[in-house]
Design an enzyme around this catalytic site. Structure first.
Site, PDB file in Angstrom:
ATOM      1  N   ASP A   8       0.872  -1.177   0.000  1.00  0.00           N
ATOM      2  CA  ASP A   8       0.000   0.000   0.000  1.00  0.00           C
ATOM      3  C   ASP A   8       0.905   1.221   0.000  1.00  0.00           C
ATOM      4  OD1 ASP A   8      -1.647   2.169   0.511  1.00  0.00           O
ATOM      5  OD2 ASP A   8      -3.020   1.017   1.775  1.00  0.00           O
TER       6      ASP A   8
ATOM      7  N   HIS B 127     -21.294 -11.223  -4.737  1.00  0.00           N
ATOM      8  CA  HIS B 127     -21.069  -9.856  -4.256  1.00  0.00           C
ATOM      9  C   HIS B 127     -21.840  -9.610  -2.964  1.00  0.00           C
ATOM     10  CE1 HIS B 127     -19.823  -5.591  -5.727  1.00  0.00           C
ATOM     11  NE2 HIS B 127     -19.689  -5.708  -4.419  1.00  0.00           N
ATOM     12  N   ILE B 128     -21.517 -10.383  -1.936  1.00  0.00           N
ATOM     13  CA  ILE B 128     -22.236 -10.313  -0.661  1.00  0.00           C
ATOM     14  C   ILE B 128     -21.361  -9.726   0.447  1.00  0.00           C
ATOM     15  CG2 ILE B 128     -23.787 -12.213  -1.230  1.00  0.00           C
ATOM     16  CD1 ILE B 128     -21.997 -14.043   0.508  1.00  0.00           C
TER      17      ILE B 128
ATOM     18  N   GLU C 262     -21.051  -7.964 -13.754  1.00  0.00           N
ATOM     19  CA  GLU C 262     -22.044  -8.351 -12.752  1.00  0.00           C
ATOM     20  C   GLU C 262     -23.431  -7.899 -13.202  1.00  0.00           C
ATOM     21  OE1 GLU C 262     -21.026  -7.055  -8.808  1.00  0.00           O
ATOM     22  OE2 GLU C 262     -19.006  -7.910  -8.889  1.00  0.00           O
TER      23      GLU C 262
ATOM     24  N   ALA D 129     -12.944  -7.185  -3.295  1.00  0.00           N
ATOM     25  CA  ALA D 129     -12.884  -5.727  -3.440  1.00  0.00           C
ATOM     26  C   ALA D 129     -13.754  -5.264  -4.603  1.00  0.00           C
ATOM     27  CB  ALA D 129     -11.446  -5.280  -3.625  1.00  0.00           C
TER      28      ALA D 129
ATOM     29  N   ASP E 137     -15.718 -12.766  -4.786  1.00  0.00           N
ATOM     30  CA  ASP E 137     -17.032 -12.211  -4.459  1.00  0.00           C
ATOM     31  C   ASP E 137     -17.441 -11.154  -5.473  1.00  0.00           C
ATOM     32  OD1 ASP E 137     -19.326 -11.883  -2.670  1.00  0.00           O
ATOM     33  OD2 ASP E 137     -18.470  -9.922  -2.178  1.00  0.00           O
TER      34      ASP E 137
ATOM     35  N   ALA F   6     -21.237  -6.910   1.767  1.00  0.00           N
ATOM     36  CA  ALA F   6     -21.972  -6.082   2.734  1.00  0.00           C
ATOM     37  C   ALA F   6     -23.226  -6.766   3.255  1.00  0.00           C
ATOM     38  CB  ALA F   6     -22.351  -4.751   2.080  1.00  0.00           C
TER      39      ALA F   6
END
Length: 529
Positions: free
Chosen positions: A170, A279-280, A261, A231, A256, A282
């Site tokens: 990073d 894409h779960i 999509e 991400a 994910d 959240a």
């Protein structure tokens, strides 16, 4: 009394929060387009998730709306530009899903290491294939985390709890911050990939991160390693991932998120050593309650007191403050942007000193504008509202000082940034309270407008340097608009600020860097003023 429409399905806690603040609220999700158009003009605020799209006719119909709240991170379903133009504040809840998404990534890592999805399907089919599902123990292995922001930092902490050694790429965290987190910072993605047994991604999808994990990076990974992406789709080249998993070079992968999509068809679905979720990141009860409560609190505060939190389009300023600060904000943002482009990331401290008239104005928007310019070069959705929070998350210490007496200028701002590359400083002023100028770089007095294409060059003060620079730029058909020089105090070194009509490419910059007596060359594109 303000009135809010909750237009999408949301935790009932949002209704409770609005009512507790004395705000009238209608919970009406799932309406048809015609029904939405019929009621949109009745509300001061609209709260949405991802189902309702506030663009075009529906946004036009919401003539009374003062604030739009997105219970989540992305605001793709809101026309932010139009909202900004008409003075509507757009808020989101960028940190309500952090723990949930981090936990999903760790769950995918464990599941991939122990082949849990495949073993579950086999057992359900009555096969009892114990010998087939020989897993990998995570204790003592090396984990690689790309992106150590809010989510990535939680993942690092959880992986340390599994007794893995954690290595991080990073560029926006300093060595000091990495040490405080108990992780090892590495210089490049390629170095990280070659080092670790598990690689997990926690950065936004930007032009710089699209296909960040490509065929070369995957080939550099240790045979038998694992890749996880919770991400954004597009950060991993899915064709390269397919090849690496099909060949057996990678033990496993878990996704994910996807390039396209909803992902109803994907060649990766053919592979037994890749596992998937839709894409779960959240999708937990706790996360959905968190974002519902947060957006209700934020919208209530704005409607009742004018306080702005997590806005994506406007700073928290009154009309009079905005008028007074506008030229200062431009100067401050350009100073931060200049250092952000001419100094490599990994910042640990930002020091801001104000003199003269600048010492008497509202300091916070000014500092946030500097941080916005500094951090926005490679970070997603950095604005004057969230820049301070993002800096704190990355362990950047902020030091402020001011004095009303000024030396050479009626108003002066000095910005100093320290980090892995050392220290760099730039100062700026306003002439006639409106014309922004940069007036010094480190200890050199050099005046230039903070605009256009700037080549920043440090060199030993020797004859022939200027001529050599001009020759290289001329050969590249780059016209010089302005050439400013300054000498460093008490040294034999000098700096040059060269304003050019067209941006130089990396080849030209590399040629300049190779010149005798040239110590450093950087480029900053600052736009018009």
């Amino acid at each position: 009394m303000p009135k809010v429409w909750i237009a999408d399905k949301m935790s009932g806690r949002a209704i409770e929060v609005f009512k507790a603040h004395g705000i009238e609220v209608d919970y009406r999700p799932g309406l048809s387009d015609e029904e939405k158009l019929a009621i949109a003009a009745d509300y001061d605020g609209i709260a949405v998730r991802s189902s309702t799209t506030l663009k075009g006719p529906l946004l036009d119909a919401a003539k009374r709306v003062k604030v739009i709240g997105r219970a989540g991170i992305g605001v793709d379903n809101v026309d932010v530009e139009t909202c900004s133009r008409r003075g509507t504040v757009v808020m989101n809840t960028p940190f309500g899903n952090t723990i949930t998404t981090a936990e999903l990534a760790v769950a995918h890592i464990v599941a991939a290491a122990r082949m849990i999805p495949q073993a579950s399907a086999s057992t359900r089919a009555g096969l009892w294939e114990k010998n087939r599902f020989m897993g990998m123990e995570l204790t003592g292995k090396k984990a690689g985390v790309i992106g150590a922001g809010n989510i990535g930092a939680i993942v690092c902490d959880r992986l340390k709890g599994l007794h893995m050694s954690v290595h991080v790429y990073d560029p926006f965290i300093s060595d000091e911050r990495a040490a405080a987190m108990g992780v090892t910072k590495v210089a490049t993605v390629a170095e990280l990939a070659a080092l670790v047994d598990v690689l997990t991604i926690h950065v936004p999808l930007l032009p710089a991160t699209r296909n960040l994990i490509d065929a070369d990076i995957l080939a550099a990974m240790t045979p038998g390693s694992i890749v996880v992406n919770c991400a954004r789709g597009g950060i991993i080249d899915e064709k390269a991932l397919y090849d690496a998993c099909k060949s057996g070079h990678l033990r496993a992968a878990a996704l994910d998120v996807y390039e396209q999509e909803p992902a109803r068809e994907n060649p990766l679905f053919e592979l037994d050593n890749v596992s998937f979720t839709p894409h779960i990141g959240a999708s937990t009860d706790e996360a959905q309650e968190n974002v519902a409560v947060q957006i209700a609190e934020q919208m209530s505060a704005y409607l009742l007191t004018g306080v702005v939190t997590n806005a994506v389009n406007v700073p928290s300023l009154s009309v009079e403050e905005q008028r007074l600060l506008a030229p200062y904000l431009l100067l401050a943002e350009r100073m931060g942007s200049f250092l952000g482009q001419t100094m490599r990331p990994g910042y640990s401290r930002m020091t801001v000193h104000l003199e003269g008239h600048a010492a008497s104005i509202n300091r916070k928007p000014l500092i946030n504008a500097m941080l916005q310019g500094l951090l926005s070069q490679s970070m997603e959705e950095v604005n004057a509202v969230n820049a301070g929070m993002l800096a704190r998350e990355r362990g950047i210490e902020l030091v402020e000082s001011a004095r009303e007496n000024a030396d050479n200028f009626a108003t002066l701002i000095r910005l100093q940034v320290e980090g892995d590359e050392g220290m760099r400083c730039v100062s700026g002023t306003l002439f006639d309270e409106k014309r922004a100028r940069l007036v010094s770089f480190d200890t050199c007095d050099v005046e230039v407008a903070p605009a256009g294409n700037l080549i920043f060059l440090q060199n030993e003060d020797r004859p022939g340097v200027i001529a050599a620079i001009g020759a290289i730029l001329a050969a590249a058909n780059i016209n010089i608009g302005d050439f400013r020089l300054g000498r460093r105090e008490d040294t034999s070194n000098a700096v040059a600020l060269i304003q050019v009509d067209t941006a130089p490419d990396e080849t030209v910059l590399a040629e300049l860097a190779k010149l005798p007596n040239v110590l450093m060359v950087r480029f900053a594109g600052l736009g018009d003023i």
